[in-house]
Design a protein around this motif. Structure first.
Motif, PDB file in Angstrom:
ATOM      1  N   CYS A  60      74.291  36.289 122.908  1.00 42.18           N
ATOM      2  CA  CYS A  60      75.571  35.928 123.521  1.00 42.18           C
ATOM      3  C   CYS A  60      75.664  34.412 123.641  1.00 42.18           C
ATOM      4  N   GLY A  61      76.580  33.836 122.915  1.00 42.77           N
ATOM      5  CA  GLY A  61      76.720  32.390 122.920  1.00 42.77           C
ATOM      6  C   GLY A  61      77.770  31.896 123.882  1.00 42.77           C
ATOM      7  N   HIS A  62      77.793  30.599 124.065  1.00 40.53           N
ATOM      8  CA  HIS A  62      78.806  29.909 124.858  1.00 40.53           C
ATOM      9  C   HIS A  62      79.119  28.602 124.158  1.00 40.53           C
ATOM     10  N   TYR A  63      79.982  27.833 124.749  1.00 40.60           N
ATOM     11  CA  TYR A  63      80.324  26.520 124.210  1.00 40.60           C
ATOM     12  C   TYR A  63      81.108  26.635 122.902  1.00 40.60           C
ATOM     13  N   GLU A  64      80.991  25.639 122.044  1.00 30.45           N
ATOM     14  CA  GLU A  64      81.823  25.583 120.843  1.00 30.45           C
ATOM     15  C   GLU A  64      81.361  26.573 119.772  1.00 30.45           C
ATOM     16  N   GLY A  65      80.074  26.851 119.715  1.00 30.11           N
ATOM     17  CA  GLY A  65      79.588  27.771 118.694  1.00 30.11           C
ATOM     18  C   GLY A  65      78.082  27.696 118.549  1.00 30.11           C
ATOM     19  N   TYR A  66      77.591  28.235 117.428  1.00 28.62           N
ATOM     20  CA  TYR A  66      76.159  28.298 117.154  1.00 28.62           C
ATOM     21  C   TYR A  66      75.792  27.341 116.033  1.00 28.62           C
ATOM     22  N   ASP A  67      74.584  26.824 116.072  1.00 28.74           N
ATOM     23  CA  ASP A  67      74.043  26.133 114.907  1.00 28.74           C
ATOM     24  C   ASP A  67      74.031  27.129 113.742  1.00 28.74           C
ATOM     25  N   GLU A  68      74.525  26.710 112.594  1.00 23.81           N
ATOM     26  CA  GLU A  68      74.710  27.625 111.469  1.00 23.81           C
ATOM     27  C   GLU A  68      73.402  28.253 110.997  1.00 23.81           C
ATOM     28  N   ARG A  69      72.286  27.615 111.245  1.00 26.92           N
ATOM     29  CA  ARG A  69      70.997  28.165 110.805  1.00 26.92           C
ATOM     30  C   ARG A  69      70.659  29.477 111.517  1.00 26.92           C
ATOM     31  N   ILE A  70      71.227  29.683 112.703  1.00 29.33           N
ATOM     32  CA  ILE A  70      71.050  30.966 113.397  1.00 29.33           C
ATOM     33  C   ILE A  70      71.684  32.075 112.569  1.00 29.33           C
ATOM     34  N   ARG A  71      72.902  31.809 112.068  1.00 32.50           N
ATOM     35  CA  ARG A  71      73.586  32.791 111.232  1.00 32.50           C
ATOM     36  C   ARG A  71      72.841  33.033 109.919  1.00 32.50           C
ATOM     37  N   GLU A  72      72.394  31.976 109.314  1.00 30.93           N
ATOM     38  CA  GLU A  72      71.839  32.069 107.965  1.00 30.93           C
ATOM     39  C   GLU A  72      70.451  32.686 107.914  1.00 30.93           C
ATOM     40  N   HIS A  73      69.654  32.500 108.956  1.00 28.07           N
ATOM     41  CA  HIS A  73      68.236  32.859 108.848  1.00 28.07           C
ATOM     42  C   HIS A  73      67.712  33.800 109.924  1.00 28.07           C
ATOM     43  N   LEU A  74      68.541  34.210 110.881  1.00 31.61           N
ATOM     44  CA  LEU A  74      68.000  34.990 111.989  1.00 31.61           C
ATOM     45  C   LEU A  74      68.689  36.332 112.194  1.00 31.61           C
ATOM     46  N   ILE A  75      69.990  36.357 112.102  1.00 30.45           N
ATOM     47  CA  ILE A  75      70.719  37.560 112.492  1.00 30.45           C
ATOM     48  C   ILE A  75      70.862  38.557 111.337  1.00 30.45           C
ATOM     49  N   THR A  76      71.145  39.806 111.717  1.00 33.40           N
ATOM     50  CA  THR A  76      71.449  40.833 110.716  1.00 33.40           C
ATOM     51  C   THR A  76      72.932  41.209 110.722  1.00 33.40           C
ATOM     52  N   ASP A  77      73.605  40.982 111.862  1.00 36.24           N
ATOM     53  CA  ASP A  77      75.008  41.371 112.001  1.00 36.24           C
ATOM     54  C   ASP A  77      75.755  40.334 112.836  1.00 36.24           C
ATOM     55  N   GLU A  78      77.000  40.093 112.478  1.00 32.95           N
ATOM     56  CA  GLU A  78      77.931  39.347 113.319  1.00 32.95           C
ATOM     57  C   GLU A  78      79.047  40.302 113.714  1.00 32.95           C
ATOM     58  N   ILE A  79      79.321  40.404 115.007  1.00 34.51           N
ATOM     59  CA  ILE A  79      80.313  41.360 115.486  1.00 34.51           C
ATOM     60  C   ILE A  79      81.343  40.666 116.368  1.00 34.51           C
ATOM     61  N   SER A  80      82.601  41.024 116.141  1.00 32.83           N
ATOM     62  CA  SER A  80      83.712  40.595 116.984  1.00 32.83           C
ATOM     63  C   SER A  80      84.380  41.838 117.548  1.00 32.83           C
ATOM     64  N   ILE A  81      84.809  41.784 118.811  1.00 32.50           N
ATOM     65  CA  ILE A  81      85.503  42.935 119.383  1.00 32.50           C
ATOM     66  C   ILE A  81      87.021  42.784 119.267  1.00 32.50           C
ATOM     67  N   GLY A  82      87.477  41.741 118.611  1.00 34.96           N
ATOM     68  CA  GLY A  82      88.920  41.585 118.414  1.00 34.96           C
ATOM     69  C   GLY A  82      89.288  40.167 118.038  1.00 34.96           C
ATOM     70  N   ASP A  83      90.518  39.994 117.636  1.00 35.81           N
ATOM     71  CA  ASP A  83      90.987  38.681 117.187  1.00 35.81           C
ATOM     72  C   ASP A  83      91.454  37.834 118.356  1.00 35.81           C
ATOM     73  N   PHE A  84      90.510  37.498 119.206  1.00 34.25           N
ATOM     74  CA  PHE A  84      90.769  36.607 120.336  1.00 34.25           C
ATOM     75  C   PHE A  84      89.445  35.958 120.709  1.00 34.25           C
ATOM     76  N   VAL A  85      89.510  34.918 121.511  1.00 29.48           N
ATOM     77  CA  VAL A  85      88.305  34.164 121.860  1.00 29.48           C
ATOM     78  C   VAL A  85      88.007  34.323 123.341  1.00 29.48           C
ATOM     79  N   LEU A  86      86.766  34.645 123.661  1.00 32.81           N
ATOM     80  CA  LEU A  86      86.299  34.757 125.036  1.00 32.81           C
ATOM     81  C   LEU A  86      85.448  33.541 125.389  1.00 32.81           C
ATOM     82  N   THR A  87      85.174  33.380 126.667  1.00 38.87           N
ATOM     83  CA  THR A  87      84.334  32.261 127.115  1.00 38.87           C
ATOM     84  C   THR A  87      82.930  32.365 126.536  1.00 38.87           C
ATOM     85  N   GLY A  88      82.427  33.563 126.412  1.00 38.40           N
ATOM     86  CA  GLY A  88      81.092  33.778 125.870  1.00 38.40           C
ATOM     87  C   GLY A  88      80.974  35.165 125.282  1.00 38.40           C
ATOM     88  N   GLY A  89      79.791  35.480 124.784  1.00 40.92           N
ATOM     89  CA  GLY A  89      79.582  36.751 124.109  1.00 40.92           C
ATOM     90  C   GLY A  89      79.199  37.904 125.014  1.00 40.92           C
TER      91      GLY A  89
END
Length: 245
Positions: free
Chosen positions: A112-141
């Motif tokens: 669960c992230g906060h702030y502007e976003g994640y360092d892209e290396r987290i996406r590229e080398h660590l995770i298996t899935d990226e999930i959104s619960i809808g087309d809107f932005v929350l304060t955090g995950g």
């Protein structure tokens, strides 16, 4: 199932995991929740987990080190390969099919992230899935992780009182669920459909299938584009369209 949550605000999960179906699932031993503040894995004296983005821009970006170190800590004593899920508005839109897929896993880690976003290396080398619960932005995950967890855990065996409940939920069959009624049969002139009082189970089941299709056609016609409909369903669909015209 083991569910690990990485969050800067672990107390947010106390009420959600301590009530209702999620609490009962844990008491039955169907799932174990652990919420970890990944700030403890920061590698600087100020325990900071974010920094300014390279190239400039607004907001702060979560650093890779605390997240990588936290995931490593959660997986170093296990032989299984967990699903590592990044809660992110850029991710795959969450749906019932994804919930059913995740419910078959032994170990899930939510980031669960906060702030502007994640360092892209987290996406590229660590995770298996990226999930959104809808087309809107929350304060955090965190809220997104709660939603996904609830949707997944209720599908685990024997978590719900009736195993058929999850099978007949909206979206499980591809259609929205049919209308429900209970006592009294007549409330101030508003009556339950006669077929539901008939005791004829074949007629009742047919009514439910037809009303499920009708509700999907009127509320979420986009779902029908993804389905193979039976001859009977196509006949009902034509009837609905003719009545509208």
């Amino acid at each position: 199932m083991k569910i690990d949550i990485l969050s800067l605000f672990p107390a947010m999960f106390d009420g959600v995991f301590g009530e209702s179906i999620l609490k009962k699932a844990a008491e039955k031993g169907a799932v174990k929740y652990t919420v970890t503040d990944f700030r403890q894995f920061a590698n600087n004296k100020h325990n900071s987990v974010d920094d300014y983005p390279y190239g400039g821009g607004a907001g702060m970006v979560l650093k890779p080190e605390p997240i990588f170190r936290a995931v490593q800590h959660l997986t170093e004593k296990t032989d299984s390969s967990p699903r590592v899920v990044l809660m992110c508005p850029q991710g795959e839109r969450f749906n019932q099919k994804k919930a059913e897929e995740l419910s078959k896993e032994e170990h899930i880690i939510f980031i669960c992230g906060h702030y502007e976003g994640y360092d892209e290396r987290i996406r590229e080398h660590l995770i298996t899935d990226e999930i959104s619960i809808g087309d809107f932005v929350l304060t955090g995950g965190e809220l997104g992780a709660m939603v996904v967890t609830d949707s997944v855990v209720r599908l685990l065996p024997e978590v719900l009182g009736n195993d058929e409940s999850a099978v007949k939920d909206s979206f499980s069959s591809g259609l929205l669920e049919h209308p429900h009624y209970t006592r009294p049969a007549d409330y101030e002139g508003m009556k339950v459909p006669e077929v539901l009082l008939s005791g004829n189970h074949a007629r009742i089941e047919e009514w439910r299938m037809k009303e499920s299709l009708r509700r999907t056609y009127t509320r979420r016609p986009d779902l029908l584009e993804q389905m193979e409909l039976s001859d009977q369903q196509l006949k009902w669909l034509k009837e609905f369209k003719n009545n509208v015209e």
